[in-house]
Design a protein around this motif. Structure first.
Motif, PDB file in Angstrom:
ATOM      1  N   LYS A 342      49.329  63.532   5.609  1.00  0.00           N
ATOM      2  CA  LYS A 342      50.532  63.980   6.080  1.00  0.00           C
ATOM      3  C   LYS A 342      51.326  63.523   5.137  1.00  0.00           C
ATOM      4  O   LYS A 342      52.459  64.885   4.092  1.00  0.00           O
ATOM      5  CB  LYS A 342      50.874  63.227   7.301  1.00  0.00           C
ATOM      6  N   THR A 343      51.371  63.173   4.031  1.00  0.00           N
ATOM      7  CA  THR A 343      51.639  63.249   2.580  1.00  0.00           C
ATOM      8  C   THR A 343      51.725  64.916   1.281  1.00  0.00           C
ATOM      9  O   THR A 343      52.504  65.248   0.964  1.00  0.00           O
ATOM     10  CB  THR A 343      51.086  61.958   1.701  1.00  0.00           C
ATOM     11  N   LYS A 344      50.645  65.906   2.089  1.00  0.00           N
ATOM     12  CA  LYS A 344      50.137  67.179   1.826  1.00  0.00           C
ATOM     13  C   LYS A 344      50.802  67.884   2.515  1.00  0.00           C
ATOM     14  O   LYS A 344      50.218  67.682   4.165  1.00  0.00           O
ATOM     15  CB  LYS A 344      49.000  67.698   1.463  1.00  0.00           C
ATOM     16  N   LYS A 345      52.216  68.544   2.633  1.00  0.00           N
ATOM     17  CA  LYS A 345      52.665  68.776   3.361  1.00  0.00           C
ATOM     18  C   LYS A 345      52.013  70.074   4.214  1.00  0.00           C
ATOM     19  O   LYS A 345      52.284  70.545   5.217  1.00  0.00           O
ATOM     20  CB  LYS A 345      53.791  69.367   3.024  1.00  0.00           C
ATOM     21  N   ASN A 346      50.884  71.248   3.500  1.00  0.00           N
ATOM     22  CA  ASN A 346      50.661  71.912   3.706  1.00  0.00           C
ATOM     23  C   ASN A 346      49.385  72.543   4.679  1.00  0.00           C
ATOM     24  O   ASN A 346      48.995  73.191   5.372  1.00  0.00           O
ATOM     25  CB  ASN A 346      50.455  73.457   2.216  1.00  0.00           C
ATOM     26  N   ILE A 347      48.565  71.068   3.865  1.00  0.00           N
ATOM     27  CA  ILE A 347      46.962  71.015   4.683  1.00  0.00           C
ATOM     28  C   ILE A 347      47.228  71.076   6.073  1.00  0.00           C
ATOM     29  O   ILE A 347      47.971  69.589   7.071  1.00  0.00           O
ATOM     30  CB  ILE A 347      46.636  69.533   4.045  1.00  0.00           C
ATOM     31  N   ARG A 348      46.159  71.862   6.934  1.00  0.00           N
ATOM     32  CA  ARG A 348      46.581  72.029   8.320  1.00  0.00           C
ATOM     33  C   ARG A 348      45.574  70.724   8.868  1.00  0.00           C
ATOM     34  O   ARG A 348      44.260  71.044   9.197  1.00  0.00           O
ATOM     35  CB  ARG A 348      46.132  73.165   8.668  1.00  0.00           C
ATOM     36  N   ILE A 349      45.901  69.948  10.057  1.00  0.00           N
ATOM     37  CA  ILE A 349      45.343  69.037  10.163  1.00  0.00           C
ATOM     38  C   ILE A 349      44.884  69.589  12.049  1.00  0.00           C
ATOM     39  O   ILE A 349      45.796  69.156  12.527  1.00  0.00           O
ATOM     40  CB  ILE A 349      45.657  67.762  10.252  1.00  0.00           C
ATOM     41  N   LEU A 350      43.868  69.359  12.331  1.00  0.00           N
ATOM     42  CA  LEU A 350      43.431  69.744  13.817  1.00  0.00           C
ATOM     43  C   LEU A 350      42.606  68.431  14.162  1.00  0.00           C
ATOM     44  O   LEU A 350      42.056  68.087  13.983  1.00  0.00           O
ATOM     45  CB  LEU A 350      42.570  71.244  13.685  1.00  0.00           C
ATOM     46  N   GLU A 351      43.059  67.942  15.587  1.00  0.00           N
ATOM     47  CA  GLU A 351      42.360  67.057  16.105  1.00  0.00           C
ATOM     48  C   GLU A 351      42.087  68.038  17.396  1.00  0.00           C
ATOM     49  O   GLU A 351      42.444  68.973  18.121  1.00  0.00           O
ATOM     50  CB  GLU A 351      43.080  65.897  16.631  1.00  0.00           C
ATOM     51  N   LEU A 352      40.438  67.757  17.014  1.00  0.00           N
ATOM     52  CA  LEU A 352      40.045  68.603  18.648  1.00  0.00           C
ATOM     53  C   LEU A 352      38.663  67.601  19.497  1.00  0.00           C
ATOM     54  O   LEU A 352      38.276  67.210  18.710  1.00  0.00           O
ATOM     55  CB  LEU A 352      39.364  69.919  17.837  1.00  0.00           C
ATOM     56  N   LYS A 353      38.780  67.409  20.394  1.00  0.00           N
ATOM     57  CA  LYS A 353      38.213  66.412  21.318  1.00  0.00           C
ATOM     58  C   LYS A 353      37.088  67.044  22.165  1.00  0.00           C
ATOM     59  O   LYS A 353      37.272  68.468  22.061  1.00  0.00           O
ATOM     60  CB  LYS A 353      39.458  65.753  22.890  1.00  0.00           C
ATOM     61  N   GLY A 354      36.474  66.939  22.147  1.00  0.00           N
ATOM     62  CA  GLY A 354      34.952  67.360  22.766  1.00  0.00           C
ATOM     63  C   GLY A 354      34.784  67.944  21.417  1.00  0.00           C
ATOM     64  O   GLY A 354      33.810  69.421  21.829  1.00  0.00           O
ATOM     65  N   ILE A 355      34.719  67.262  20.441  1.00  0.00           N
ATOM     66  CA  ILE A 355      34.271  68.442  19.164  1.00  0.00           C
ATOM     67  C   ILE A 355      32.671  69.238  19.433  1.00  0.00           C
ATOM     68  O   ILE A 355      32.256  69.889  18.875  1.00  0.00           O
ATOM     69  CB  ILE A 355      34.142  68.186  18.099  1.00  0.00           C
ATOM     70  N   GLU A 356      31.717  68.470  19.722  1.00  0.00           N
ATOM     71  CA  GLU A 356      30.520  68.664  20.194  1.00  0.00           C
ATOM     72  C   GLU A 356      30.161  69.646  21.225  1.00  0.00           C
ATOM     73  O   GLU A 356      29.123  69.924  21.633  1.00  0.00           O
ATOM     74  CB  GLU A 356      29.861  67.365  20.762  1.00  0.00           C
ATOM     75  N   ILE A 357      31.122  70.095  21.970  1.00  0.00           N
ATOM     76  CA  ILE A 357      31.126  70.751  23.439  1.00  0.00           C
ATOM     77  C   ILE A 357      30.369  72.193  22.734  1.00  0.00           C
ATOM     78  O   ILE A 357      31.955  73.351  22.299  1.00  0.00           O
ATOM     79  CB  ILE A 357      32.042  71.332  24.489  1.00  0.00           C
ATOM     80  N   THR A 358      29.523  73.088  23.447  1.00  0.00           N
ATOM     81  CA  THR A 358      29.149  74.227  23.032  1.00  0.00           C
ATOM     82  C   THR A 358      29.477  75.400  24.048  1.00  0.00           C
ATOM     83  O   THR A 358      30.264  74.749  25.791  1.00  0.00           O
ATOM     84  CB  THR A 358      27.906  73.710  22.844  1.00  0.00           C
ATOM     85  N   GLN A 359      29.422  76.247  23.029  1.00  0.00           N
ATOM     86  CA  GLN A 359      29.489  77.640  24.523  1.00  0.00           C
ATOM     87  C   GLN A 359      28.304  77.836  25.814  1.00  0.00           C
ATOM     88  O   GLN A 359      27.767  77.236  25.430  1.00  0.00           O
ATOM     89  CB  GLN A 359      29.581  79.232  23.812  1.00  0.00           C
TER      90      GLN A 359
END
Length: 518
Positions: A342-359
Motif C-alpha cells: 500500500k506504500t505504492k499507490k498505483n500497484i493493483r493488489i487483488l485478493e482472490l479466495k478460491g484461487i485454485e478453483i478451475t472453470q
C-alpha cells in the motif's frame, strides 16, 4: 388524466417515485406486493383486480394478463380505429409502465435452490407488459430500471410529458433487459439438463462490472463484463485492496496468469507479461517460488503481473517491493505484507479466495471475428502422467520427468508456436508466438543463457506445445545441453526427431495432446 401501472420486485425508491407521480396528477394502478407497499405508505392506488374486474388467481400467476391491461398499453393513440375500439369496450389507456421482473437471478444464485423454486421465479406477466408497452413506445413510457426514475420525473415536471427520445431510450432498455432475462433462464435450463452441445443459436448475457478508460490502445472503447452466476476463482470474483482501476490489458493478462497458476497445487508463482508467462516457479514455500519466478526473467517481469497460490508473506513482499509490477493476486496477504504494497499507490493488489478453483470443463472459449464468432470448449485437459509415452532409448529420470511435467504445464499457456525450458521446477526460457518452431526454440535458449547464465540450459528440459516438424529443434536442444524433451508427437517426421534424440542421448516423451494457443 395519465395513468401509470406499477408492479415491481425491486422496490428501491418506488414509494418516493409513486408519490411524485401522484403529485403530478397521475393515477396509479398496482399489483400484489407493490400495491400493499404503496398502501402502507398512503400512496393512493387502484388494485389491478379492481381495474380488470377479475381477481388475481393461481397464486398470483395470473393478474395482469388481461385484455383491459394490454389493450390499454397497445392502443396506438393516433389510430382512430384503435381509440374507437377502446371506447366501445370501455377500456382506458395506460400511459406509463413501471415494472421489473421476478428475481430469477437472485433465486438461482442461492445455495441449494431447487429447480421448482427457480422455475416458479420465471416471470410471465412482467415481460409481457414490458414488451407490450415498449412496442407502443411512442405512446407509453416504460421504466424497467429504478435508475431511470429521476429522468422520467425531470421531464414530466419540466415538459409535462416524457419526450419521444427518452421513450425510445427506455424501449431499447426494456428489450435489452428482457433479452438478458430470457438468456439467463435458457442458460440455467441448459445446465440443468447437462446439455453442453454447441447450440444452433447462441445467446449469452453478461453484467457490466466497470467502464474502462480505454481498451488495448487509447483510441479503443472498453468495458469489463462478468458472467451471471458464481464464478469462484475468476478475476471477476477478486477483491481489489489497493491501486488504480484495472485496465483492459491488466484483466486479460491477469486472467491468463491465473489460468496457468491453476495447473499447480504446490506453492507456485506465475509472472506474466503481454499474455505470456515470463517466469514460473514452484517450491516448498511461496517465497522460494517467488525467487524462482523472478530469477527466471528479471527483465520481462518489469511492469508485469504476478499471481501466487499461497498467502503472500512479509518476507516475500519485502523482495517484491523493489520490482515495478502492475498487478499482484493472491488468496490472502499477511497484514505487514499488505502495508508494504500500500506504500505504492498505483500497484493493483487483488485478493482472490478460491484461487485454485478451475472453470467448468465445458465452459466456452470465445473469439470474435469480423462478422461472426468462433466458439470452443476451454482447453481443460493436461495429460495423464501414466499415459505419457517414452519414444527414445533412454527413459527420463525421476527428476527429469518432474521437470518435464512442470514445463508441459507452462507451455500450455505460451502463445503458439510455444517452447518452454525448465529446470528444478523453474521456467528458465520461454519462446512464444514465433511463426517457426525453430525460432521459438532458439529464442527460449537465448533468453535462458542471456538472463540466467550460459550454463542455465545444461541439464534442463524442453516442452513444445505441438509436434516438431523437423529434427532441427532437437539439434538446438543438444547444443544447449538440454537432456529431455516433451512434445505431443504426431508429425510424419517424428522418427527423425527420435533418431536425433537417440544419437545425442536425449530422452523424449510424447503426450499425444497438443496445446495450441492463438
Amino acid at each position: 388524466m395519465m395513468r401509470a401501472l406499477i408492479s415491481v420486485s425491486d422496490k428501491t425508491g418506488i414509494v418516493e417515485f409513486a408519490k411524485e407521480l401522484v403529485s403530478l396528477g397521475i393515477e396509479i394502478i398496482s399489483t400484489g406486493g407493490t400495491y400493499s407497499k404503496l398502501k402502507e405508505a398512503n400512496v393512493p392506488a387502484i388494485e389491478i383486480s379492481d381495474l380488470t374486474g377479475f381477481p388475481e388467481c393461481l397464486d398470483g400467476r395470473v393478474k395482469t394478463l388481461h385484455p383491459i391491461v394490454h389493450a390499454g398499453l397497445l392502443a396506438i393513440r393516433s389510430n382512430e380505429s384503435h381509440m374507437k375500439q377502446l371506447q366501445a369496450l370501455n377500456i382506458e389507456t395506460i400511459d406509463m409502465v413501471i415494472v421489473n421482473l421476478y428475481p430469477f437471478k437472485a433465486t438461482i444464485l442461492k445455495d441449494g435452490v431447487t429447480r421448482a423454486e427457480a422455475v416458479e421465479n420465471i416471470d410471465i406477466g412482467g415481460p409481457t407488459m414490458l414488451r407490450a408497452a415498449a412496442k407502443n413506445y411512442q405512446d407509453v413510457a416504460v421504466v424497467v430500471d429504478p435508475a431511470d426514475y429521476s429522468i422520467v420525473l425531470k421531464e414530466l415536471k419540466e415538459e409535462k410529458e416524457v419526450s419521444l427520445d427518452t421513450k425510445f431510450y427506455l424501449m431499447q432498455k426494456v428489450f435489452m433487459h428482457t433479452s438478458s432475462y430470457d438468456t439467463m433462464i435458457a442458460d440455467y435450463l441448459r445446465k440443468q439438463r447437462n446439455d453442453y452441445e454447441l447450440p444452433e443459436t447462441l445467446t449469452m448475457t453478461f453484467e457490466k462490472v466497470q467502464d474502462m478508460r480505454y481498451g488495448e490502445n487509447p483510441h479503443q472503447k472498453a468495458a469489463f463484463y462478468r458472467e451471471i452466476g458464481k464464478k469462484q476463482g475468476s478475476i471477476t470474483d477478486a477483491v481489489q485492496l489497493n491501486g488504480k482501476e484495472l485496465s483492459f490489458n491488466n484483466i486479460n493478462d491477469t486472467n491468463g496468469a491465473l489460468e496457468l497458476l491453476k495447473e499447480f497445487t504446490e506453492p507456485t508463482v506465475v509472472a506474466c507479461k503481454h499474455g505470456n508467462p515470463c517466469g514460473v516457479g514452484s517450491d516448498t514455500d511461496i517465497e522460494k517460488a517467488w525467487d524462482k519466478a523472478f530469477l527466471a526473467d528479471k527483465v520481462s517481469i518489469y511492469g508485469g503481473i504476478v499471481v501466487a497460490n499461497r498467502e503472500i508473506t512479509l518476507a516475500m513482499a519485502e523482495k517484491m517491493k523493489s520490482v515495478f509490477l502492475e498487478v499482484v493476486v493472491a488468496p490472502s496477504y499477511e497484514v505487514e505484507a499488505l502495508e508494504i504494497f500500500k506504500t505504492k499507490k498505483n500497484i493493483r493488489i487483488l485478493e482472490l479466495k478460491g484461487i485454485e478453483i478451475t472453470q467448468e470443463e465445458n465452459a466456452y472459449d470465445l473469439k470474435k471475428v469480423n462478422g461472426g464468432l468462433i466458439v470452443q470448449t476451454i482447453d481443460s485437459k493436461l495429460l495423464i502422467e501414466e499415459e505419457v509415452k517414452v519414444v527414445t532409448d533412454r527413459t527420463p529420470s525421476e527428476k527429469e520427468m518432474e521437470d518435464l511435467l512442470f514445463a508441459w504445464r507452462v507451455v500450455k499457456f505460451v502463445k503458439s508456436n510455444g517452447i518452454a525450458l525448465a529446470k528444478d521446477k523453474q521456467s528458465i526460457g520461454i519462446g512464444p508466438g514465433q511463426v517457426s518452431r525453430i525460432w521459438s526454440t532458439k529464442q527460449s535458449i537465448d533468453h535462458a543463457q542471456e538472463l540466467i547464465g550460459q550454463n542455465a540450459t545444461k541439464g534442463a528440459v524442453l516442452a513444445s506445445d505441438a509436434f516438431f516438424p523437423f529434427d532441427d529443434c532437437v539439434e538446438e536442444a543438444h547444443k544447449a545441453g538440454i537432456t529431455a524433451i516433451i512434445q505431443p508427437g504426431g508429425s510424419i517426421r517424428d522418427e527423425d526427431s527420435i533418431k536425433k534424440c537417440n544419437e545425442y542421448g536425449i530422452t523424449m516423451v510424447f503426450t499425444g495432446m497438443r496445446h495450441f494457443k492463438h
